[in-house]
Write an enzyme that holds these catalytic residues in place. Sequence first.
Site, PDB file in Angstrom:
ATOM      1  N   VAL A 175      28.355  11.633  19.212  1.00  0.00           N
ATOM      2  CA  VAL A 175      27.329  12.685  19.570  1.00  0.00           C
ATOM      3  C   VAL A 175      26.420  12.696  18.388  1.00  0.00           C
ATOM      4  CG1 VAL A 175      26.606  15.063  20.051  1.00  0.00           C
ATOM      5  CG2 VAL A 175      28.136  13.930  21.346  1.00  0.00           C
ATOM      6  N   CYS A 225      36.547  13.285  25.763  1.00  0.00           N
ATOM      7  CA  CYS A 225      35.983  14.860  24.926  1.00  0.00           C
ATOM      8  C   CYS A 225      36.598  15.839  25.376  1.00  0.00           C
ATOM      9  CB  CYS A 225      34.440  14.873  25.325  1.00  0.00           C
ATOM     10  SG  CYS A 225      33.697  15.858  24.312  1.00  0.00           S
ATOM     11  N   ALA A 259      34.753   5.113  14.952  1.00  0.00           N
ATOM     12  CA  ALA A 259      33.751   6.255  14.685  1.00  0.00           C
ATOM     13  C   ALA A 259      33.590   6.767  13.347  1.00  0.00           C
ATOM     14  CB  ALA A 259      34.252   7.193  15.701  1.00  0.00           C
TER      15      ALA A 259
END
Length: 332
Positions: free
Chosen positions: A18, A108, A234
Amino acid sequence: KILNSQNYFFLTALAPMVRVGTLPMRLLALDYGADIVYCEVRMDIYTHTYVLETVDFVAPDERVMFRTCSKEKGRVVFQMGTADPERALVVAKLVENDVAAVDVNMGCPKEYSTKGGMGSALLSDPEKIEAILSTLVNGISKPVTCKIRILPTLEDTVNLVKRIEKTGVAAIAVHGRMKEERPRHPVHCDYIQAVAESVSIPVIANGGSSDIVKTFEDIEKFRAAAGASSVMLARAAMWNPSIFRQQGALSVDEVMEDYIRYAVRYDNNPFNTKYCLCQMLRDRVESPFGKRLHAAQTNEEICEVFGMTDFYNKTKAELEARKAALQTNGDQ
Ligand code: FNR
């Protein structure tokens, strides 16, 4: 390093993130050597428009939720947050022509996902997982994948991925942490390995940033430790996307300039540009330079902070000229 509807396989991926995984970061990761890039998780895409060289997928309130361009064609994976098979299919059909694959977020742990039954809430609802994934697999022509977290026991994790495999997904990304675990907890490579041994589709190992993956060579170490076919990064990529460079990472200062070039060229939201640059600055955010960056409100002001005003003016002029040429052609 191939990707098509029959055969889904790759070596390194930029993980969905995000705010971080917007177009400039994805293009940068690809330039540096990532094989595939995921967009940030998206829920409410409504329609799309073509703007100069990009395709913009927008929300009902007109906000751009996902911007892509031909440079990442065939290598960008669209990740959705969903708890509803039919709605998921509508969104997947909307994006399928412009993406390489569609991924479902099942990891998530944030409340905004779980309260609607999305993200890691799906992990305790295997029937829902099956309904969503089969609907997508049968309904679109691109590969469908999903990204999960591990369950509290090895046995439950393996049982779940076997059920997932039966839906016909092309690959599965496994973040080797349970939903209650935070990034500081060590990644469970043994769980990822057990998953990889129990299914025949490619398994993408995730969760290795900071514990294991600090350099390009560590990517292979993590892949081997997890027994997976691919690795998805990530945080390591957020801090310095040139981690994907086989020849070794570049300095963050150089990477930030490369980032800004894409941000200007693709008219990235300035607050998003700033956010991503701040992630790369890390503890330098509090320095006088970091404070100047923080004060910038536009991509032009960001360029000023980086001494890239000439680049900004030149690129803007080029873009304006192209826009004008397109309008003239359109009028004829
Ligand atoms: C994430 N993560 C995440 N995961 C996901 O499936 N969809 C998303 O949109 C996001 N967003 C996101 C934002 C940010 C800023 C971070 C740091 C992480 C989780 C991420 O993809 C990954 O699973 C974990 O960060 C573990 O991998 P690393 O960081 O150890 O490589």
